[in-house]
Design an enzyme around this catalytic site. Structure first.
Site, mmCIF file in Angstrom:
data_model
loop_
_atom_site.group_PDB
_atom_site.id
_atom_site.type_symbol
_atom_site.label_atom_id
_atom_site.label_comp_id
_atom_site.label_asym_id
_atom_site.label_seq_id
_atom_site.Cartn_x
_atom_site.Cartn_y
_atom_site.Cartn_z
ATOM 1 N N GLU A 103 -95.743 67.812 -22.553
ATOM 2 C CA GLU A 103 -96.348 68.934 -23.281
ATOM 3 C C GLU A 103 -96.297 70.218 -22.461
ATOM 4 O O GLU A 103 -95.973 71.289 -22.976
ATOM 5 C CB GLU A 103 -97.818 68.615 -23.630
ATOM 6 C CG GLU A 103 -97.993 67.356 -24.458
ATOM 7 C CD GLU A 103 -98.254 66.118 -23.617
ATOM 8 O OE1 GLU A 103 -99.106 65.300 -24.035
ATOM 9 O OE2 GLU A 103 -97.623 65.965 -22.551
ATOM 10 N N CYS A 145 -103.622 67.685 -20.363
ATOM 11 C CA CYS A 145 -102.746 68.416 -21.287
ATOM 12 C C CYS A 145 -103.510 68.880 -22.526
ATOM 13 O O CYS A 145 -103.204 69.925 -23.104
ATOM 14 C CB CYS A 145 -101.572 67.531 -21.715
ATOM 15 S SG CYS A 145 -100.418 67.164 -20.383
ATOM 16 N N ASP A 172 -72.882 37.997 -2.739
ATOM 17 C CA ASP A 172 -72.031 39.002 -3.391
ATOM 18 C C ASP A 172 -71.912 40.303 -2.599
ATOM 19 O O ASP A 172 -71.014 41.105 -2.872
ATOM 20 C CB ASP A 172 -72.588 39.322 -4.784
ATOM 21 C CG ASP A 172 -72.629 38.104 -5.693
ATOM 22 O OD1 ASP A 172 -71.857 37.156 -5.436
ATOM 23 O OD2 ASP A 172 -73.437 38.092 -6.639
#
Length: 356
Positions: free
Chosen positions: A46, A80, A196
């Site tokens: 906002e 807000c 890996d």
């Protein structure tokens, strides 16, 4: 509200511990500005939208569309809701009430008491999951867990001889990197990292800085400092361990160790997930091996599943993705609802959500 949802998605993976929110300011049918929660959680959507309007006088009698009820309390930012009242907005449309007990309808009540018109407005034609991810951490004290697995057509995660590195095609792997960028953090087992030696980063042009922080399960601290994951700068890495006699690595300032109790001879996954949430992460992407996948499945800890399937078949030379499951994966899939299918060249991506 559809546009506000798209703005929220821009912020996904960047705002923890705050939720990614989108906001649109409209007046007389014209969009004045668009905002979304900024990295680190501030400013909120906002305020981001309000800040983009140079002449604040034109905000009087404007409307705002926001994907979550405006905040009522002071945290990283001031409330807000007070700014919306200060600038005399006319109407506020919100997609969902904030389930945070510090908010939970209080902003809606305050705005109405100050003569703002407030309406609930659904996001149409969209399975909007971002608020649910935030609520999951807030109410259950656990992050929203997304499991990503890549298998052959007969549901094998690897070959027994581990000769073939890639199961899926390049397009699927690129999308996997995008999923990393949209996640707050990642979780992986030490065995997978050693076997890996992956980077576990995001290698999509423009999204390199969205590489998520990394959590590793390494009960006996078997990792070594030459692994690729330790070569990435400015990345937080957390290692869960149990053996207090094991030697810790000293590779960079972003590495932290977290001691966790064991359960049935393994690190307690519930405690692991609780700790990830407590640190402040809303969502975690799991790219584990067979053991971690199985443990999460047995603990019923998976909220969402991205299943990449190639056209290859390994047959008797393959290792199933989940222990105790056969080529149908019937028991595993029975816990999930298929919500989307898409073809990536000759690969198939299926997206599932856990059945409540």
């Amino acid at each position: 509200m559809e546009l506000a949802a798209r703005m929220a998605e821009r912020a996904q993976g960047l705002t923890s511990p705050n939720p990614p929110v989108g906001a649109i300011i409209v007046k007389n049918g014209i969009i004045l500005s668009r905002g979304f929660t900024q990295p680190g959680g501030k400013p909120h959507a906002e305020i981001d939208a309000i800040n983009k309007v140079k002449n604040k006088k034109i905000l009087k009698n404007a409307d705002m569309y926001v994907t979550l009820e405006p905040c009522f309390h002071t945290g990283k930012t001031k409330p807000c809701v007070d700014k919306l009242i200060q600038y005399k907005f006319s109407k506020i449309f919100y997609a969902e009430k904030d389930k945070n007990p510090l908010v939970n309808g209080k902003s809606i009540k305050k705005m109405r008491e100050n003569r703002l018109k407030v309406y609930h407005c659904n996001i149409k034609n969209r399975e909007f999951n971002l608020n649910k991810i935030f609520f999951n951490k807030l109410l259950l004290k656990k992050p929203y867990v997304t499991l990503k697995i890549a298998t052959t057509n007969d549901n094998m995660i690897a070959q027994k001889n581990h000769k073939e590195k890639w199961i899926t095609n390049q397009l699927s792997r690129k999308l996997s990197h995008y999923l990393r960028a949209k996640s707050d953090c990642m979780l992986v087992g030490a065995s997978t990292v050693i076997k890996d030696n992956p980077w576990l980063d995001c290698r999509i042009s423009g999204l390199e800085k969205s590489t998520p922080d990394l959590f590793i399960l390494d009960s006996n601290l078997i990792l070594n400092k030459k692994l690729n994951i330790f070569k990435i700068q400015n990345r937080k890495i957390f290692i869960f361990y149990n053996n207090q006699k094991a030697k810790k690595l000293n590779v960079n300032s972003g590495l932290k160790y977290i001691h966790v109790k064991q359960k049935n001879g393994k690190l307690d996954l519930n405690l692991v997930l609780n700790r990830i949430a407590k640190i402040g992460y809303n969502s975690v992407l799991v790219e584990g091996g067979r053991k971690l996948n199985t443990s999460l499945f047995l603990e019923d800890s998976i909220n969402q599943l991205f299943w990449f399937k190639s056209s290859k078949k390994y047959g008797s030379n393959g290792i199933f993705a989940i222990e105790g499951q056969n080529s149908t994966m019937k028991d595993f899939i029975s816990k999930f609802k298929l919500v989307n299918k898409q073809y990536l060249s000759d690969d198939l991506l299926k997206t599932y959500l856990r059945i409540k």
